[in-house]
Every structure is written in C-alpha cells, then in structure tokens.
Scaffold this active site. Structure first.
Site, short mmCIF file in Angstrom:
data_model
loop_
_atom_site.label_atom_id
_atom_site.label_comp_id
_atom_site.label_asym_id
_atom_site.label_seq_id
_atom_site.Cartn_x
_atom_site.Cartn_y
_atom_site.Cartn_z
N GLU A 144 14.85 -58.44 -12.83
CA GLU A 144 15.31 -58.90 -14.07
C GLU A 144 16.77 -58.91 -14.34
O GLU A 144 17.36 -58.03 -14.19
CB GLU A 144 14.83 -57.94 -15.22
CG GLU A 144 13.49 -58.58 -15.75
CD GLU A 144 13.05 -57.64 -17.17
OE1 GLU A 144 12.29 -57.74 -18.01
OE2 GLU A 144 13.74 -56.30 -17.15
N HIS A 161 18.15 -55.58 -12.76
CA HIS A 161 17.00 -54.69 -13.18
C HIS A 161 16.05 -54.67 -11.98
O HIS A 161 15.10 -55.69 -12.09
CB HIS A 161 16.58 -54.81 -14.80
CG HIS A 161 15.46 -53.82 -14.88
ND1 HIS A 161 14.44 -53.94 -15.98
CD2 HIS A 161 15.58 -52.40 -14.43
CE1 HIS A 161 13.67 -53.02 -15.84
NE2 HIS A 161 14.21 -52.04 -14.98
N SER A 212 17.56 -50.11 -17.36
CA SER A 212 16.39 -50.60 -17.66
C SER A 212 16.37 -51.02 -19.09
O SER A 212 15.35 -51.51 -19.80
CB SER A 212 15.18 -49.83 -17.22
OG SER A 212 15.25 -48.46 -17.59
N ASN A 246 9.86 -54.39 -20.09
CA ASN A 246 9.64 -52.97 -20.60
C ASN A 246 9.45 -52.90 -21.99
O ASN A 246 8.86 -52.19 -22.89
CB ASN A 246 10.83 -52.09 -20.20
CG ASN A 246 10.40 -51.65 -18.92
OD1 ASN A 246 9.52 -51.70 -18.10
ND2 ASN A 246 11.65 -50.87 -18.14
#
Ligand code: CAA
Length: 705
Positions: free
Chosen positions: A449, A437, A416, A487
């Site tokens: 992702e 991801h 991540s 993120n």
C-alpha cells in the site's frame, strides 16, 4: 496496418501477428490468419510458413476484452482455424519469442515445429482467468508434453521458461539471439521440412504423450485429490482435468468438442468474470489519473531499511531479492545481529526446500549491509523506515534522516496506521516522504500500500509505484487515514467475528465459513498467526487514551483480552484462539470455549444458533460497507484498487474478484438492506454508507462508479 503482416523469406511465407500490445488473438487477427492460410495453401510459390509475433512477443492468447462479446458472424473461432493450420500439407513453423501464452501457445502447438528464443515465457494460464485452454490446448498439450506435465501446467496456469519447455518437448529447438535470429532459424527449419519426404508432424496425430494415462488410468483421480485444497471453490481447474482426461480417452475431434462444451460453461460464469476483473484490476491499479504517465522517476540503485525486526528484515530481503543493495540499520548491535541471523535462516529454509540455490542465497546475503550507524544512509536513494509503531519515535527518526540523507532521497515509512502527513512534517522536505506499507511476511506477501501524503510529489509517487513492480509487488496508491485501505476494512471484519463469538458462534464455526468462502484461513486462525498480542497492545493504548473506557459503543475485545491475559498469543506460543499440537494446525480448544461461554453470560448475552449465512454476511458486508466509505473519502482511487488490496494483502479469493466486485455479484441492494437490518439489531456502527445507499438508489454497482 494489417493485423497479420505477410512477408517473404525466399520460398517461405512469414506471418507476423500484429495486434499490440500483446498480439491478442482478437477477431481481426483470426480473420487475417484464416485468409492467409487459405491463400498460402494454394500459392505455388510458397513451400512453407513461419508464424511469429510483431513487437515484443509471439502472442499472449485470446483478446480477453472480447470475452462475453460476439464477433462478426463471418469470423471463426480459433479452434477451427488451428485445425486448418495444422492440416496444411506445407510445413508450418512457429518462431516464438517473448511470450507464448494461452491461445498463443495453442497456436504454436497447432504448428508442426516450434523454434524458441531466449528469455521466453510459455504456458496455458487460462485457469487463472477462470477458463480453460479452449483452442485445443487441453488436447494437444498432453499429446506433446505428456499427460502429467499437461495436468501440472494447465491446472496451475504456470508459465515456464524456454528451457523447461524444450525439456518437456513443447518446443523443438532453442535459438540464442534476437527475434531476427529466431525467425531465421524458423525459416531454415521450414525449408528443411519442406524438402523432407515425411508428412508434417501434427500434434493432433501424436499419441506417445497419452500412453502414461492408458497405463495408469487412476492418474486423474489422484491428481484431483492432490489439487483439492488449491482448487477449493473453483470449477475451472476441474474442467481442465476433465478435458485432459478426454484427450486420453477420446479421439482428437471428440476431445475438441468436449473441450468446447466445458469452455462454454465456464466463460461467462461468475468465476471467470471475477478473475477477468482481477486481471484488469491488477493492471489498472498502476494508472494514477493525476500523475502523468511520462512523469520522470528517480533512479533507485540502492536502499536503506531502518529496523531489523520482522518487518524490516523482510523488507531488506525484498530489495536483495530484486538485486538492489540494501543497508539495514538497527540501533543496538545485538538486535542487528539477531535480525541478520533471522534473514539468513529465512533464506536457508528456502534453500533447504530446493527453491533457491546456495549461490543465489550467498549473493542476496552479500547485498545486505548491516550497520548501527544511520549516517551510512547518507548516499542512499530510498530509505524505508520500519521501526516501532510510535509517532514520536518516527518523527524523531525522520527529522534525523532529513539531516543525514542526500537531497532527492525518497523517505518512506512502513507505518500501518499512523498519519504519514504528520511524519512528513517532521522533515524539511515532505514532498519526498511517502508510505510504503508492506504486508507481513514482507518477503512473501505481494501487496504494497503506497500511501500518498498531502505533499508527496508526483515523481516520488511514480518512482515508488514503479519500484513496487521492480520488487515483484503489486503497488496500490492509497490516501492517508487510520489503517489505510486494508487494515481499516479488516477492523470491521474482525470486530464482527468477535461479536459473533460473544453471541453464540465458536471460532471454528466462523473460520470454517470463511475458509469455505475461499479465504486462505478464517479470522481466528489469522489472528493466531499474526499474534494476538499486537491487537491487545493497541486496545490497551486505546483504552488508556480514552480514559479507561474502550472506544467502541460495544467493545469487541472482551474475549480476546482474556485469551491474551492467559498468554495465548497464537501459534508462536502454541495456543491462542485454537491450540496447536503440531505448532501449525489449529484445533478447537475446550478451554477457549469455556471462556467464550462464560463471557457471553457475563455480558448478558443469551447464546443462540448462528447460521453460516449470518456469519458470512456479518463478517463481509460491513467490510464492503467500509470499502464504500473509503471510496467516498477518496482514500482509494477505484473500487477495483480495493479488490487488489484484498486479494494480495489478505488472500481474498481471486475467483470472487475481491470484496467490491463480489459485492456487485451479490447485489448492492441486498447488502444495503442487510446493513440497515444490522444497524437496527446491533448498533450505529453498522449503518450503511451514503455511497452504498446512493448506488442502491441508482441501481448501480461499484463497477459503474
Ligand atoms: N488480451 C487483452 N489484453 C491483454 C492480454 C490479453 N490476452 N494480455 C495482456 N493484455 C493487456 C494488458 O491488459 C495491458 O493493457 P494496458 O497496458 O492497457 O493496461 C497490456 O496488455 C500489457 O500487459 P501487462 O501489463 O500484463 O504486460 P507484461 O509485459 O507485464 O505481461 C503478459 C505480459 C505475460 C503477456 C501478461 O499480460 C499476461 O499474462 N497476459 C495474459 C495472458 C493470458 O492469460 N492469456 C490467456 C488468454 S485466454 C485464452 O487464450 C483462451 C483460449 O484458450 C483461446
């Protein structure tokens, strides 16, 4: 080629809507349909009419691209055309195949009889576009399927199978076979009806479905109560209910007028514009400008997952759910057994809720092969690594995979945050390495992702983007950077939420504002759900790496660290930012409030009243600002891709179109000015991004990039 093709089957006229790719009811189709109705009504050689769609489906409804534009003056709306169709004295039969959605199903409901083929999806999904079925759907559906069914279908926008449609009375006859068989059955039905003495059965004249509302007028209010949480912040679902209520209380013609008025109020409002944007953004995201559409993909017949923790287990379930056999590898037998048991429990919970059959669960479990031996991945088509987030562990693992796996395997990492290029460099074939991801829980969240490394080959990208769809996910291609798109932006959002708490707000204040904005939960409830210990460990690592000092100019983790020192890791420990008496519902905790107040004093911050507007702006504007930086750096291909990441990975409200679209509705000038003010008041991390300022100067929005 004409937008409505006319053929003859004996004395039955066959009208085929012909507007690829989905036979949308754009104005050429409406024009063609209207002309055909006029002509065929007067044609003595024609006894009946069958309406169907050319190509792969019946019709997916209005041409969404036309919303907000004016058709030529002579082209009528669909509603009066359907009135004429339904009013015909000759029988009109719909031959439905593939999809009948929105205006497409409304067209079918305007026919006198509906024949439907296998593997067909039917429904009125307009609410998912922020509007309502505006061509009589709210008036005809309750008459045909009953008020309760109409409420459920129209307010959810759910598409149903042909079987469910048949059981609900939406279609009259099911046919097993190809399109030609469906058409033949529809022609036979039209011939039969033409010979019958009875008048055509018109949906508008039916009243049986409305009886339940006449017997129980309170039905609408209780439905409104039951939908309140789901419909939070939106207008369209309530407008749908009002229209169905009108169907039950007004004459058909008045109900249609009522529906029209409601439709017009919705169609150009922000809610509908945002949801249309979301619809097209979700389709645009699959298009990669520098990867040719016809790039050959690699066959994915089986998969391997490394790591049987929460993420690995969830990812294995995703493959099994899609019918792809998956080998799951864990180094220790005990951890492997525990992981498999967790998967079994997850499935069993779904079975006990009635959402999955036991046989289907058994089938999926049988697709998962556990092993402690990496060599068993030798013949696998794709391997997804989901081990501990540690670069040296991952590099060592990829070097081993390089030795073990067959040529042509796709080697994917679920990291991540870590650098996919560095991981790829541990192999002799970096072109086969990509990031996939998944978001937790992987078997639930729809976002993937897909992280393109510097050397990732085009066919690996094309294969993984296609695989996302096969797995029922929305794949978004992003570039390498710390935290990728989602993120990295989340970090901004959480940091400001933490600062706001230090300055005077309480977690429940912040969560309320963001929940009311439309997020599924506020940032603090989200941290409690994800586990506060995860961020705690990351902060500790960062502090260690930074010689004992937090990296930020102003450290946002002071209170969070104290919460974790007390073992308040969130829902899993029964306490976090909130307490959880029933294990799930967050309740404010005086103990946390005491820590917060004490920390503000320690930091020399005088607590102040913080308005709801400030909470929203402080949490969301920096998030948008980071999105602008991500765009500028080319980490995301399009602003709309960022919207897709946030809608599917974090539950950003679809009715706001995602953060970048929402920013355009707020106005980038407003956001730019506020960021400048925040920069002065708080610090340099709030400086507006150059791209944001450039767009402000040019008077443009992200949509115009
Ligand atoms: N209008 C215009 N374009 C549409 C469209 C529509 N109603 N439905 C789909 N498309 C386009 C898509 O944008 C896509 O275009 P690109 O290839 O250029 O990206 C293409 O058709 C194929 O669509 P999908 O990729 O979605 O294809 P799919 O096979 O996965 O799904 C579908 C097919 C189930 C029909 C899906 O496209 C869908 O759900 N469409 C929308 C249906 C809908 O919401 N209809 C209601 C319209 S509003 C209405 O009808 C109002 C009214 O009351 C009159």
């Amino acid at each position: 080629m004409s937008a409505v093709i006319e053929e003859r089957r004996g004395r039955i006229a066959l009208l085929k809507l012909n507007n690829p790719p989905v036979n949308g009811l754009g104005w050429p189709v409406r024009e063609g349909l209207e002309a055909a109705i006029l002509r065929l009504a007067a044609d003595a050689e024609v006894d009946g009419i069958v309406v169907t769609g050319a190509g792969r489906m019946f019709c997916a409804g209005a041409d969404i691209r036309e919303f907000g534009t004016e058709p030529p003056a002579h082209v009528r709306r669909l509603t009066p055309i359907l009135d004429d169709l339904e009013g015909m004295e000759k029988p009109v039969v719909a031959a439905i195949h593939g999809v009948a959605a929105g205006g497409g199903l409304e067209l079918a409901l305007g026919c006198h009889y509906r024949v439907c083929g296998p593997k067909t999806k039917l429904g009125l999904p307009e609410v998912t576009l922020g509007i309502l079925p505006g061509a009589g759907g709210t008036q005809r559906m309750p008459r045909v399927a009953g008020v309760s069914k109409a409420l459920e279908l129209i307010v959810s926008g759910r598409l149903v199978s042909e079987k469910e449609a048949y059981e609900s009375g939406i279609v009259d006859e099911l046919v097993d076979g190809d399109v030609d068989t469906v058409i033949a059955a529809a022609v036979a039905a039209a011939e039969r009806l033409a010979k019958s003495d009875s008048a055509p059965r018109r949906s508008c004249d039916r009243t049986d479905g409305l009886q339940e509302a006449k017997d129980n007028p309170g039905l609408f209010d209780s439905f409104r109560k039951s939908m309140a949480k789901r419909a939070r912040g939106m207008n369209a679902p309530y407008a749908c209910v009002r229209c169905i209520e009108a169907a039950a209380t007004m004459e058909f013609a008045d109900g249609l007028k009522f529906e029209r008025k409601e439709f017009e109020q919705l169609v150009n409002a922000d809610e509908a514009r945002s949801m249309r944007h979301a619809f097209f953004a979700e389709r645009e995201v699959a298009k990669i400008p520098d990867v040719a559409k016809d790039t050959p993909t690699r066959p994915i017949q089986n998969a391997g997952v490394i790591g049987c923790g929460t993420m690995g287990g969830g990812i294995a379930m995703v493959f099994a759910n899609a019918g792809i056999p998956v080998t799951i590898v864990e180094s220790e037998q005990a951890a492997l057994d525990a992981g498999i048991e967790k998967i079994r429990k997850n499935y069993a919970a779904t079975v006990s809720k009635g959402r999955l059959g036991q046989a289907e669960m058994d089938k999926r479990m049988a697709l998962i092969t556990p092993t402690t031996d990496l060599v068993e991945l030798a013949a696998t088509d794709i391997v997804v690594e989901a081990v501990f987030e540690d670069m040296s562990v991952k590099k060592e693992l990829f070097a081993r995979l390089d030795r073990v796996c067959k040529p042509g395997v796709i080697m994917a990492t679920n990291t991540s945050t870590l650098d996919v290029d560095e991981i790829a460099a541990a192999t002799s074939r970096p072109e086969d390495v990509i990031g996939t991801h998944f978001f937790s829980p992987a078997n639930v969240m729809r976002l993937m992702e897909n992280v393109r490394g510097e050397k990732t080959s085009d066919d690996v990208i094309a294969t993984v983007m296609g695989l996302s769809k096969t797995l029922g996910k929305v794949g978004v291609l992003v570039g390498v950077c710390h935290g990728f798109v989602g993120n990295r932006m989340l970090h901004q959002y959480l940091r400001e939420a933490m600062f706001l708490v230090e300055e005077g707000a309480l977690p429940q204040d912040i969560d309320r504002v963001l929940y009311d904005f439309g997020m599924p939960m506020g940032p603090f409830a989200m941290c409690d759900l994800a586990g506060n210990d995860v961020g705690w460990r990351v902060r500790q690592e960062q502090i260690k790496a930074n010689g004992g000092k937090p990296t930020n100019i102003r450290y946002s983790g002071t209170i969070a660290d104290k919460i974790c020192d007390l073992g308040r890791f969130g829902q899993k420990t029964g306490k976090g930012w909130f307490k959880y008496a029933d294990g799930r519902t967050p309740e404010p905790d005086p103990e946390v409030e005491a820590i917060i107040v004490e920390t503000s004093a320690e930091l020399g911050l005088e607590r102040r009243d913080i308005s709801d507007d400030e909470i929203l702006e402080r949490c969301l504007y920096p998030l948008v600002n980071e999105g602008a930086k991500i765009l500028d750096e080319g980490i995301a291909l399009r602003a709309s891709d960022i919207d897709v990441v946030w809608m599917h990975g974090y539950g950003f409200p679809r009715f706001r179109g995602g953060p970048m679209f929402w920013a355009d509705t707020v106005g980038l000038k407003t956001i730019g000015e506020k960021m400048r003010q925040f920069e002065k008041e708080h610090g340099p991390w709030m400086a507006p991004s150059p791209l944001l300022l450039k767009l402000v100067d040019e008077g443009k929005g992200f949509a115009e990039l």
